[in-house]
Write an enzyme that holds these catalytic residues in place. Structure first.
Site: not given
Length: 237
Positions: A90, A124, A186
């Site tokens: 990320c 997002r 993640h």
């Protein structure tokens, strides 16, 4: 085997610390001895580094590590050229690219180890992900507002089968150059995908010992079942 975790306070959200813990545990299970270093802004970079990790963070976290990252940039580039395995997730994935341009137009220069450029967005990209990669099916969870574009000739880490990936349009996810992997996944990514963990450990073991990796046969049945369930749930056959 010396493992360096970059900026664990500023850049380790959404469970990314689990990647470091997974590597340390699997290194031991494979019969090697891990030495885990935490590198903080202003600290001295370890003399030995066989595997380097970095995690995600907010834009503010990237700003806080920018000066130190520039300070150690030559060392990181040299390690990448020497074949040291690296996994950047990320925010650190973005900073290993050419630049990250925030929503307000602030440009944070990157290391240029990966030929990618990222622009911040108001929207997002969030949710579970399934990828096809050279290391098999990979699953994880993304939560990022950055939209990343690969440069010409830059290989992705994987192809998106479910989820958004780098930008939600070209079906690429992450980037991979030599032994450096950047990804938005993640989860954390390594407990769910032990093949990636062992790929990194194998490269680091050869770098540390000068000999071929000699893995133990580990029981990863639970991780495989969890990954396969996510694939079955998200991918339309």
């Amino acid at each position: 085997m010396h493992v360096v975790h970059l900026y664990p306070r500023e850049m380790s959200i959404y469970g990314d610390l689990g990647n470091t813990r997974t590597l340390a545990a699997r290194i031991r299970r494979h019969g090697y001895s891990p030495v885990v270093h935490q590198h903080h802004p202003g600290g001295r970079f370890p003399e030995q580094a066989h595997l380097v990790l970095g995690g995600g963070g907010q834009d503010s976290g990237q700003v806080r590590v920018e000066a130190d990252l520039e300070h150690i940039s030559d060392r990181l580039r040299a390690l990448a050229r020497s074949g040291a395995p690296m996994l950047m997730i990320c925010g650190m994935y973005q900073l290993f690219g050419n630049a990250f341009i925030t929503v307000d137009g602030t440009r944070l220069p990157g290391l240029g180890i990966l030929d990618v450029t990222t622009h911040g967005n108001a929207k997002r990209m969030i949710g579970p992900v399934v990828l096809t990669t050279e290391l098999g099916d990979v699953v994880g969870y993304e939560n990022h507002s950055g939209s990343t574009t690969l440069g010409a000739g830059q290989a992705p880490f994987g192809t998106v089968r479910a989820g958004f990936g780098n930008n939600g349009t070209d079906r690429t996810e992450g980037a991979r150059t030599a032994n450096v992997i950047g990804s938005y996944l993640h989860g954390p990514i390594l407990p769910a995908n032990p093949a990636i963990a062992d790929h990194l450990i194998g490269l680091a073991a050869e770098l540390a010992t000068g000999r071929p990796f000699e893995p133990e046969l580990l029981d990863d049945a639970i991780a495989h079942e969890a990954r396969n369930r996510q694939v079955r749930r998200l991918v339309r056959r």
